[in-house]
Motif scaffolding. Structure first.
Motif, PDB file in Angstrom:
ATOM      1  N   VAL A  98       0.799  -1.177  -0.172  1.00 14.69           N
ATOM      2  CA  VAL A  98       0.215   0.264   0.381  1.00 14.69           C
ATOM      3  C   VAL A  98       0.903   1.501   0.176  1.00 14.69           C
ATOM      4  CG1 VAL A  98      -1.881   1.373   1.784  1.00 14.69           C
ATOM      5  CG2 VAL A  98      -1.700  -0.687   1.094  1.00 14.69           C
ATOM      6  N   GLY A  99       0.966   1.801  -0.534  1.00 13.46           N
ATOM      7  CA  GLY A  99       1.447   3.988  -0.791  1.00 13.46           C
ATOM      8  C   GLY A  99       2.920   3.472  -1.717  1.00 13.46           C
ATOM      9  N   GLY A 100       2.799   2.070  -2.381  1.00 14.00           N
ATOM     10  CA  GLY A 100       4.362   1.545  -2.578  1.00 14.00           C
ATOM     11  C   GLY A 100       4.792   1.933  -3.915  1.00 14.00           C
ATOM     12  N   GLY A 101       3.883   2.709  -4.679  1.00  5.15           N
ATOM     13  CA  GLY A 101       3.987   3.248  -5.996  1.00  5.15           C
ATOM     14  C   GLY A 101       4.204   2.049  -7.147  1.00  5.15           C
ATOM     15  N   MET A 102       3.108   0.915  -6.766  1.00  9.84           N
ATOM     16  CA  MET A 102       3.744  -0.234  -7.517  1.00  9.84           C
ATOM     17  C   MET A 102       1.690  -0.778  -7.674  1.00  9.84           C
ATOM     18  SD  MET A 102       5.399  -2.814  -5.592  1.00  9.84           S
ATOM     19  CE  MET A 102       6.104  -4.168  -6.886  1.00  9.84           C
ATOM     20  N   VAL A 172      11.964  -3.556  -2.361  1.00 13.68           N
ATOM     21  CA  VAL A 172      11.909  -3.341  -1.335  1.00 13.68           C
ATOM     22  C   VAL A 172      11.426  -2.225  -1.180  1.00 13.68           C
ATOM     23  CG1 VAL A 172      14.084  -2.402   0.650  1.00 13.68           C
ATOM     24  CG2 VAL A 172      14.890  -4.275  -1.176  1.00 13.68           C
ATOM     25  N   VAL A 173      10.419  -2.655  -0.007  1.00 18.97           N
ATOM     26  CA  VAL A 173       9.030  -2.156   0.241  1.00 18.97           C
ATOM     27  C   VAL A 173       9.976  -1.116   1.904  1.00 18.97           C
ATOM     28  CG1 VAL A 173       7.003  -1.617   0.885  1.00 18.97           C
ATOM     29  CG2 VAL A 173       7.528  -3.683  -1.146  1.00 18.97           C
ATOM     30  N   PRO A 174      10.778   0.118   1.491  1.00 22.51           N
ATOM     31  CA  PRO A 174      10.606   0.588   3.321  1.00 22.51           C
ATOM     32  C   PRO A 174       9.244   0.471   3.819  1.00 22.51           C
ATOM     33  CG  PRO A 174      11.729   1.599   1.601  1.00 22.51           C
ATOM     34  CD  PRO A 174      10.535   0.663   0.713  1.00 22.51           C
ATOM     35  N   ALA A 252       6.633   4.139  -2.229  1.00 23.74           N
ATOM     36  CA  ALA A 252       7.895   3.857  -1.902  1.00 23.74           C
ATOM     37  C   ALA A 252       8.722   2.687  -1.996  1.00 23.74           C
ATOM     38  CB  ALA A 252       7.418   4.384   0.051  1.00 23.74           C
ATOM     39  N   THR A 253       8.712   1.927  -3.003  1.00 19.10           N
ATOM     40  CA  THR A 253       9.200   0.953  -3.666  1.00 19.10           C
ATOM     41  C   THR A 253      10.028   1.191  -4.570  1.00 19.10           C
ATOM     42  OG1 THR A 253       7.336  -1.296  -3.126  1.00 19.10           O
ATOM     43  CG2 THR A 253       8.285  -1.417  -4.665  1.00 19.10           C
ATOM     44  N   ILE A 277      11.635  -7.307   1.695  1.00 19.47           N
ATOM     45  CA  ILE A 277      12.527  -7.545   0.451  1.00 19.47           C
ATOM     46  C   ILE A 277      12.010  -8.833  -0.667  1.00 19.47           C
ATOM     47  CG2 ILE A 277      14.467  -8.601   1.173  1.00 19.47           C
ATOM     48  CD1 ILE A 277      16.413  -7.936  -0.266  1.00 19.47           C
ATOM     49  N   GLU A 278      12.027  -8.604  -1.476  1.00 17.84           N
ATOM     50  CA  GLU A 278      11.129  -9.991  -2.025  1.00 17.84           C
ATOM     51  C   GLU A 278      12.343 -10.211  -3.713  1.00 17.84           C
ATOM     52  OE1 GLU A 278       7.278 -11.356  -1.808  1.00 17.84           O
ATOM     53  OE2 GLU A 278       6.771  -9.518  -0.982  1.00 17.84           O
TER      54      GLU A 278
END
Length: 295
Positions: A98-102, A172-174, A252-253, A277-278
């Motif tokens: 969520v909110g990750g730019g993906m 990587v998702v901060p 944020a990704t 991280i994935e």
């Protein structure tokens, strides 16, 4: 319980994103390369009585299920389109950050339009569904295509491209959400820029490839300055030696591109930095295009 339908919708990353300028209508003119990746949300639906809409989110409380949720907005857009209110019970399993730019919310909206069109036996023309998609969000139309696409305009004008060769992606998702509206409000633009055609030249060939040295994301600087945890994660990914790395969309990704899934898996093992991280693979159009099936 009535038989359900289910649709799986994959996340996207932006392999390249240029902000060309600000348009008279207030939106930003973009040129971007959308790419589907193997991280999925799942939407399941059951028919319900007329006018009834229920949306359950898993994990519970991760996002709201009120009128601002893009799945709810997709339902109401369909109601307006057809002039009646068939009912639906929906369960959304969230795995895209969520909110990750993906594009998680946009993917869910596209999935809802596809699922409900079948569940309610509407059989709307694809042009109608894509028009509704564009009204819901700039990148929602991309998710009807999947794979690799060129996005122009606000991102809602989508040109499907041939699939890239197999690549591995380290994501990587901060642990921070980035507001797209806030990122664009902080962006300082000069005169309309000329596009760097080098990054696009290779993807229109019969054997597409990207000129990674020309790829960029014009939002990266703003995101990294405003959200230091994103900058720290991006630096950690760059130490892994990817072909290319940047933030996806407005963050944020952050991600790194590697020549294979094995190479990405090896890099994951030595990552030092913040965030979840994935390792995922890029998806071709056949695997990425959402389809509502019996579930």
């Amino acid at each position: 319980m009535t038989d359900s339908l289910v649709v799986r919708v994959p996340a996207k990353i932006n392999l390249h994103l240029e902000v060309v300028g600000r348009r008279p209508d207030g939106f930003h003119e973009l040129r971007t390369l959308f790419q589907s990746v193997g991280l999925w949300d799942t939407l399941r639906g059951w028919p319900a009585e007329e006018g009834r809409l229920e949306l359950e989110i898993e994990p519970h409380g991760l996002v709201g299920n009120g009128p601002d949720n893009l799945v709810v907005r997709a339902v109401r857009a369909l109601w307006r389109e057809i002039g009646r209110r068939p009912g639906a019970r929906l369960r959304l399993g969230k795995n895209i950050p969520v909110g990750g730019g993906m594009g998680g919310g946009s993917a869910d909206a596209a999935g809802a339009l596809i699922l409900l069109d079948r569940m309610w036996a509407l059989d709307l023309p694809s042009s109608n569904l894509r028009r509704l998609a564009a009204e819901l969000g700039s990148d929602v139309p991309f998710f009807f295509h999947g794979g690799l696409c060129l996005g122009v305009g606000r991102g809602e004008e989508v040109l499907p491209l041939d699939d890239l060769p197999s690549l591995g992606i380290v994501l990587v998702v901060p642990h921070v959400e980035v507001s797209t509206a806030e990122v664009f409000s902080r962006l300082r633009l000069g005169p309309w820029k000329r596009m760097d055609d080098r990054v696009y030249a290779g993807v229109v060939d019969s054997t597409p490839e990207i000129e990674w040295s020309a790829a960029c994301n014009d939002l990266e600087r703003v995101v990294c300055e405003g959200w230091p945890l994103v900058a720290e994660a991006l630096e950690g990914v760059r130490r892994l030696g990817p072909l290319f790395s940047t933030v996806s969309g407005s963050g944020a990704t952050v991600f790194g591109v590697f020549e294979s899934l094995d190479a990405a898996s090896r890099a994951e093992c030595v990552y030092e930095g913040p965030g979840r991280i994935e390792v995922v693979e890029i998806l071709g159009r056949t695997r990425a295009r959402p389809e509502a099936v019996a579930g």
